[in-house]
Write an enzyme that holds these catalytic residues in place. Structure first.
Site, mmCIF file in Angstrom:
data_model
loop_
_atom_site.group_PDB
_atom_site.id
_atom_site.type_symbol
_atom_site.label_atom_id
_atom_site.label_comp_id
_atom_site.label_asym_id
_atom_site.label_seq_id
_atom_site.Cartn_x
_atom_site.Cartn_y
_atom_site.Cartn_z
ATOM 1 N N HIS A 5 0.973 -1.276 0.018
ATOM 2 C CA HIS A 5 0.119 0.137 0.054
ATOM 3 C C HIS A 5 0.876 1.479 0.025
ATOM 4 C CE1 HIS A 5 -3.394 2.546 1.423
ATOM 5 N NE2 HIS A 5 -2.456 3.109 1.891
ATOM 6 N N GLU A 6 1.810 1.383 0.872
ATOM 7 C CA GLU A 6 2.570 2.437 1.125
ATOM 8 C C GLU A 6 3.407 2.751 -0.278
ATOM 9 O OE1 GLU A 6 1.970 4.847 3.134
ATOM 10 O OE2 GLU A 6 0.742 3.400 4.191
ATOM 11 N N HIS A 38 1.821 4.307 -3.153
ATOM 12 C CA HIS A 38 1.558 5.701 -3.143
ATOM 13 C C HIS A 38 2.535 6.396 -3.896
ATOM 14 C CE1 HIS A 38 -1.853 6.468 -0.572
ATOM 15 N NE2 HIS A 38 -1.409 5.596 0.401
ATOM 16 N N GLU A 73 -5.815 7.108 -1.954
ATOM 17 C CA GLU A 73 -6.012 5.861 -0.807
ATOM 18 C C GLU A 73 -6.520 4.671 -1.701
ATOM 19 O OE1 GLU A 73 -4.733 5.379 2.102
ATOM 20 O OE2 GLU A 73 -3.765 7.449 1.635
ATOM 21 N N ASP A 85 -4.761 1.065 -1.933
ATOM 22 C CA ASP A 85 -5.529 -0.168 -1.375
ATOM 23 C C ASP A 85 -5.555 -1.432 -2.405
ATOM 24 O OD1 ASP A 85 -5.970 0.884 1.063
ATOM 25 O OD2 ASP A 85 -7.992 1.629 0.752
#
Length: 142
Positions: free
Chosen positions: A32-33, A36, A93, A97
């Site tokens: 997830h991170e 980004h 987000e 996700d």
């Protein structure tokens, strides 16, 4: 990317837990991170933090079309009562996700291919496949 040290503690992670837990929890967070860096904000910065579009023009067009599909999908979700989600506001987000989930699951599949299955379907939760348990764990992560 910075991860707080506490993320390497229970209930997020333990070296003694089966791969299923490790990939569904920590694998998802790392995925997830990482994503980004390529979401609707991160794609406008290079590896040095300079504001530069990292995609070629054709890739940007395709990206925008696919991002619009995500916006449209999330605009249809109902949160509380009759309150709908705002897919444009949550796009970064949502991309993280989706990408984090896919990457964590692919990594877990590679782990199983190397090491063999850890559990048989229904062994952990009656009536649920190992794949379903993976996504149940992942969904409880945040």
């Amino acid at each position: 990317i910075n991860f707080p040290a506490g993320i390497l503690e229970s209930p997020m992670y333990s070296a003694s837990w089966p791969g299923l837990w490790q990939y569904a929890r920590l694998g998802y967070v790392v995925g997830h991170e990482s994503i980004h860096g390529f979401d609707n904000n991160g794609c406008h910065y290079n590896a040095f933090g300079q504001q530069v579009d990292i995609f070629h023009q054709k890739t940007q067009q395709i990206y925008a079309q696919q991002a619009e599909c995500i916006v449209d999908l999330y605009n249809k979700f109902i949160a509380y009562g009759n309150t709908t989600m705002n897919g444009e506001r949550t796009l970064g987000e949502n991309i993280a996700d989706i990408g984090g989930s896919k990457n964590a699951y692919r990594a877990y599949q590679a782990y199983v291919a190397r090491n063999g299955p850890e559990f048989s379907d229904g062994e952990l939760i009656s009536g649920m496949s190992t794949e379903q348990v993976f996504f149940l764990l992942l969904g409880q992560t945040w």
